[in-house]
Design an enzyme around this catalytic site. Structure first.
Site, mmCIF file in Angstrom:
data_model
loop_
_atom_site.group_PDB
_atom_site.id
_atom_site.type_symbol
_atom_site.label_atom_id
_atom_site.label_comp_id
_atom_site.label_asym_id
_atom_site.label_seq_id
_atom_site.Cartn_x
_atom_site.Cartn_y
_atom_site.Cartn_z
ATOM 1 N N TYR A 153 2.336 -3.959 3.822
ATOM 2 C CA TYR A 153 2.956 -3.118 2.802
ATOM 3 C C TYR A 153 3.073 -3.903 1.501
ATOM 4 O O TYR A 153 3.456 -5.075 1.505
ATOM 5 C CB TYR A 153 4.364 -2.692 3.269
ATOM 6 C CG TYR A 153 5.118 -1.901 2.227
ATOM 7 C CD1 TYR A 153 5.029 -0.513 2.196
ATOM 8 C CD2 TYR A 153 5.909 -2.540 1.271
ATOM 9 C CE1 TYR A 153 5.711 0.220 1.237
ATOM 10 C CE2 TYR A 153 6.588 -1.809 0.306
ATOM 11 C CZ TYR A 153 6.480 -0.431 0.286
ATOM 12 O OH TYR A 153 7.145 0.289 -0.674
ATOM 13 N N GLU A 241 2.772 1.591 -5.341
ATOM 14 C CA GLU A 241 3.007 1.355 -3.919
ATOM 15 C C GLU A 241 1.712 1.510 -3.137
ATOM 16 O O GLU A 241 1.003 2.494 -3.302
ATOM 17 C CB GLU A 241 4.047 2.340 -3.382
ATOM 18 C CG GLU A 241 4.438 2.019 -1.952
ATOM 19 C CD GLU A 241 5.357 3.078 -1.361
ATOM 20 O OE1 GLU A 241 5.032 4.273 -1.471
ATOM 21 O OE2 GLU A 241 6.389 2.702 -0.794
#
Ligand code: GDP
Ligand code: MN
Length: 432
Positions: A153, A241
């Site tokens: 992530y 993101e």
């Protein structure tokens, strides 16, 4: 407001307040402040990423199953990944109103792409970030699928707590990142960036290592992080993101998903990006209001509120509820008002069929009340207003404004203060 991924959730955490008054205040604030924010679909964000040298898969976009099939053939890939394009996340684990499970599908057969696209396009995709009705899918992304050996992530965001950009990373990315954040916070790493200095080599390498990249892959991941940071600044993002930020068995680091949020204040210098704004998932009244520099927020009740300033909006909504009514919406007029804006505002407020009464509550500080009064009388006549209208004006040029309203001969109820206005608005509705 659609949210995707971990970092957005962190930034709206204050919504989980215990006190109901405080929570409704915060929810309203959260709704009032970002009324219009630019949203781009994954394919648009990935195009921007590719333009900045970030590694993404080759892809096409299609809005019908035939084009999806063509795209799949043109890619000449060993495997294809088909992804429904909606602004909300959690697509992988979502389901369609057509019955199809999963908003992200992998297949080796282009004909299968056509079949899957048919069950995605035109149907709603329901995920844990949408309402229970889901969001209609108008486009699919057809991309070359790559094997993923590890999902990590990565996010870069403007963080108020650090007065600047922060890079957030985790070795355990993918579809369960929220759970990782909740149960294993020690696996979430942060790197605070000095905006004047930019990302230092040692910071990029340290983050790559924390995310579990080793050897050459660590160097590659650090390069991707630096390119993403460069993009973040260049496009005036407030958040980038990537989840999953993945590693492939043949030694590549690839951004498999993308979500970019932009700073609305930078619209003037990011014209090309803002022109791509996808408003298909926004409230059409909100978009229409934005055209006239008005802020519109829809709610569930039946009294339309026409106010200036977010504080007055909240006070008006509260006092309506206190007197047993429910706001249908509110429209915030802001500062330097033109008569035409008042007319447009009335048009918008009455476009909502739930509206049974209108309450105008304007404090004329910068705003001149007479302009508002002219706008109101013009709107009443031209729109042949059918619902009761209660007006409370206060401040600059208020006497002239009252005279204009009184002499108009229109059925407008004047109120002397906010309390009086709310009582009159609630009382004006015909009981059912
Ligand atoms: P989200 O669920 O809305 O966040 O959508 P993602 O784009 O993140 O896709 C969901 C999941 O699908 C990812 O976590 C991956 O596991 C998987 N996925 C997406 N693209 C690929 C791909 O090209 N290859 C493989 N093997 N898996 C993929
Ligand atoms: Mn994702």
């Amino acid at each position: 407001m659609a949210v995707r991924g971990l970092s957005v959730r962190i930034s709206v955490l204050p919504v989980y307040f215990d006190s109901s008054i405080l929570s409704s205040f915060v929810v309203l604030m959260v709704r009032v402040i970002p009324v219009r924010c630019l949203n781009l679909q994954e394919y648009q964000s990935k195009k921007i990423m590719a333009d900045h040298g970030v590694t993404v898969q080759r892809f096409f976009v299609a809005d019908n199953s035939q084009d999806a099939l063509e795209a799949a053939k043109r890619l000449k890939a060993k495997e294809i990944v088909l992804k429904a394009q909606i602004l909300a996340g959690g697509r992988g684990k979502g389901s369609f109103t057509s019955g199809l499970k999963g908003g992200v599908h992998l297949t080796k057969n282009p004909d299968e792409v056509e079949k899957l696209a048919k069950q995605m396009l035109g149907y709603n995709l329901i995920t844990n970030q949408t309402t229970k009705d889901g969001v209609k899918v108008n486009k699919v992304m057809v991309a070359e699928a790559l094997d993923i050996s590890r999902e990590t992530y990565l996010a870069i965001l403007m963080d108020r707590a650090f007065n600047g950009p922060v890079i957030v990373g985790s070795p355990q990315g993918g579809m369960d990142i929220e759970e990782v954040a909740a149960t294993k916070p020690e696996l979430i790493f942060k790197e605070v960036i000095d905006i004047f200095e930019g990302v230092r080599e040692d910071q990029a390498l340290r983050m790559a290592a924390s995310m579990g990249f080793k050897g050459l892959l660590r160097q590659q991941a650090a390069e991707e992080i630096k390119k993403l940071y460069h993009l973040f600044l260049k496009v005036d993002a407030i958040q980038v993101e990537v989840n999953p930020f993945g590693e492939t068995p043949d030694g590549q680091v690839v951004c498999f998903d993308a979500k970019i949020n932009f700073d609305d204040n930078a619209e003037f210098r990011q014209k090309e990006i803002f022109s791509q704004d996808d408003t298909s998932e926004s409230d059409p009244l909100e978009c229409e209001a934005a055209k006239y520099d008005l802020k519109y927020v829809g709610m569930d009740g039946n009294i339309a509120c026409f106010v200036n300033g977010a504080g007055l909006a909240m006070a008006t909504c509260d006092i309506i509820e206190l007197h047993g009514g429910k706001p249908a919406n509110f429209l915030d007029l802001g500062g330097g008002v033109q008569e035409n804006q008042v007319y447009q505002a009335f048009k918008l407020l009455t476009a909502d069929p739930k509206v049974e009464a209108i309450l105008v509550n304007i404090f004329g500080g910068i705003v001149n009340c007479a302009i508002i009064a002219h706008g109101i009388t013009k709107a009443c006549r031209e729109l042949r207003l059918k619902v009761p209208l209660v007006v409370r004006l206060e401040g600059t040029n208020v006497n002239e404004a009252k005279r204009i309203l009184d002499e108009s001969g229109l059925p407008i109820t004047s109120a002397s203060n906010l309390e009086d206005a709310a009582q009159k608005a609630v009382a004006s509705m015909v009981p059912k």
